[in-house]
Design a protein around this motif. Structure first.
Motif, PDB file in Angstrom:
ATOM      1  N   GLY A 224       2.172   3.740  -9.742  1.00 14.70           N
ATOM      2  CA  GLY A 224       1.923   2.329 -10.523  1.00 14.70           C
ATOM      3  C   GLY A 224       2.939   2.217 -11.741  1.00 14.70           C
TER       4      GLY A 224
ATOM      5  N   ASN B 191       9.109  -2.366  -7.357  1.00 13.24           N
ATOM      6  CA  ASN B 191       8.558  -1.895  -8.560  1.00 13.24           C
ATOM      7  C   ASN B 191       9.515  -1.515  -9.591  1.00 13.24           C
ATOM      8  OD1 ASN B 191       9.895   0.127  -6.951  1.00 13.24           O
ATOM      9  ND2 ASN B 191       8.427   1.668  -7.196  1.00 13.24           N
TER      10      ASN B 191
ATOM     11  N   GLU C 242       0.816  -1.058   0.000  1.00 13.94           N
ATOM     12  CA  GLU C 242      -0.175   0.066  -0.077  1.00 13.94           C
ATOM     13  C   GLU C 242       0.841   1.377  -0.094  1.00 13.94           C
ATOM     14  OE1 GLU C 242      -2.567  -0.685   3.250  1.00 13.94           O
ATOM     15  OE2 GLU C 242      -3.698  -2.023   2.294  1.00 13.94           O
TER      16      GLU C 242
ATOM     17  N   GLU D 253       1.969   1.818  -3.562  1.00 16.00           N
ATOM     18  CA  GLU D 253       0.921   2.113  -4.460  1.00 16.00           C
ATOM     19  C   GLU D 253       0.778   3.734  -4.364  1.00 16.00           C
ATOM     20  OE1 GLU D 253      -3.516   0.820  -5.843  1.00 16.00           O
ATOM     21  OE2 GLU D 253      -2.394  -0.216  -4.152  1.00 16.00           O
TER      22      GLU D 253
END
Length: 317
Positions: free
Chosen positions: A46, A288, A38, A41
């Motif tokens: 993204g 990511n 979380e 994000e």
């Protein structure tokens, strides 16, 4: 504790070393991983960042890093060669560009690179920049500021120099250079306007506190791209018999790095094949970005498969 620290970070705060150590000891690992996802994000968005590397000079390294197949101190059977030619670099770069990879990095073995080879790499970089829209990076050891400036002027905008582990544990792994020398190189790159990529390897016998201290050292240096390598024990190196990390240790380390670096790119790097079965969980716990394609001396990942997986998890590239 997990929820309150998550909310503190989402409100723009930072956690302390003591809080990170408390998080590492939590019994609710799944809640930790979910919270880290979380944070990623909300704080990092993204977008999934990709880069690739070319092993542009291999082996015969004077340094005695205990994990490394390229050290001349060990007998590992690794390929050894001097600087590759311009056409080899161009072909590798253009292949990755066609797959949509964003960054391409020249990686060379050795403590440093000679001025002559720096000039050659600069020529390669200018040639590739004329042929593609790739962002260029380099990882060439402990360079001086004037050498880094040459790279920047040639279009290489990011410099990579892994700290590897905590300042406390590093002398157990390498005695031919220091972590302070690495930090000097990182600061020199930052001072001339280069971005910096720096991370480490986990699974070399370090403690979770060492991993946390590495993360905090990187935070002090304002590093925004952080490769997290999993040790792939290479036969012939002193760490060839290192015990593999548990899935829980890997995921917890990633989640803690995300709590400490809310908006950074946490990057899959070496050792990915060892955690292929938990890659999706690792992404959900905070990863990511990734080095895609072949790595230095071990097999990497298939670029098209990476892209498909990342898009399937809701990221854009």
């Amino acid at each position: 504790m997990i929820e309150s620290l998550k909310q503190h970070i989402l409100s723009g705060g930072q956690i302390t070393r003591e809080e990170a150590i408390r998080l590492a000891g939590t019994g609710n690992r799944q809640a930790l991983y979910v919270a880290a996802g979380e944070i990623r994000e909300r704080m990092a968005g993204g977008r999934f960042d990709t880069c690739s590397i070319i092993n542009a000079r291999s082996g015969k390294c004077s340094e005695n890093c205990r994990w490394c197949a390229q050290s001349a101190a060990y007998h590992t059977g690794v390929d050894t060669y001097e600087l590759v030619d311009e056409e080899t670099c161009l072909q590798a770069a253009m292949l990755n560009a066609r797959y949509g990879v964003d960054k391409f990095s020249f990686v060379t073995s050795g403590r440093t690179l000679s001025d002559r080879n720096i000039d050659r790499i600069c020529g390669y970089a200018r040639f590739i920049k004329r042929q593609s829209g790739l962002h260029l990076c380099a990882s060439m050891g402990l360079l001086r500021k004037e050498q880094l400036k040459k790279l920047l002027d040639a279009g290489i905008t990011r410099y990579h120099c892994n700290l590897e582990t905590s300042p406390r544990y590093f002398p157990q792994l390498c005695t031919t250079h220091t972590i302070e020398e690495k930090i000097t190189t990182i600061r020199a790159a930052q001072e001339i306007g280069m971005e910096v990529c720096s991370g480490g390897i986990i699974g070399m016998g370090e403690s979770m506190e060492d991993r946390i201290d590495l993360a905090f050292t990187l935070r002090e240096l304002s590093v925004r791209s952080i490769p997290i390598n999993i040790l792939n024990p290479i036969p012939g190196t002193p760490l060839e018999h290192a015990e593999p990390l548990s899935d829980e240790e890997v995921l917890t380390t990633i989640a803690l790095f995300r709590f400490i670096h809310p908006s950074a790119y946490l990057r899959f790097a070496g050792g990915r094949k060892l955690i292929a079965h938990i890659e999706t969980e690792a992404i959900r716990a905070g990863i990511n970005s990734a080095i895609v394609g072949d790595l230095l001396t071990t097999i990497g990942s298939k670029v098209s498969e990476d892209m498909e997986k990342v898009r399937g998890l809701g990221f854009t590239l």
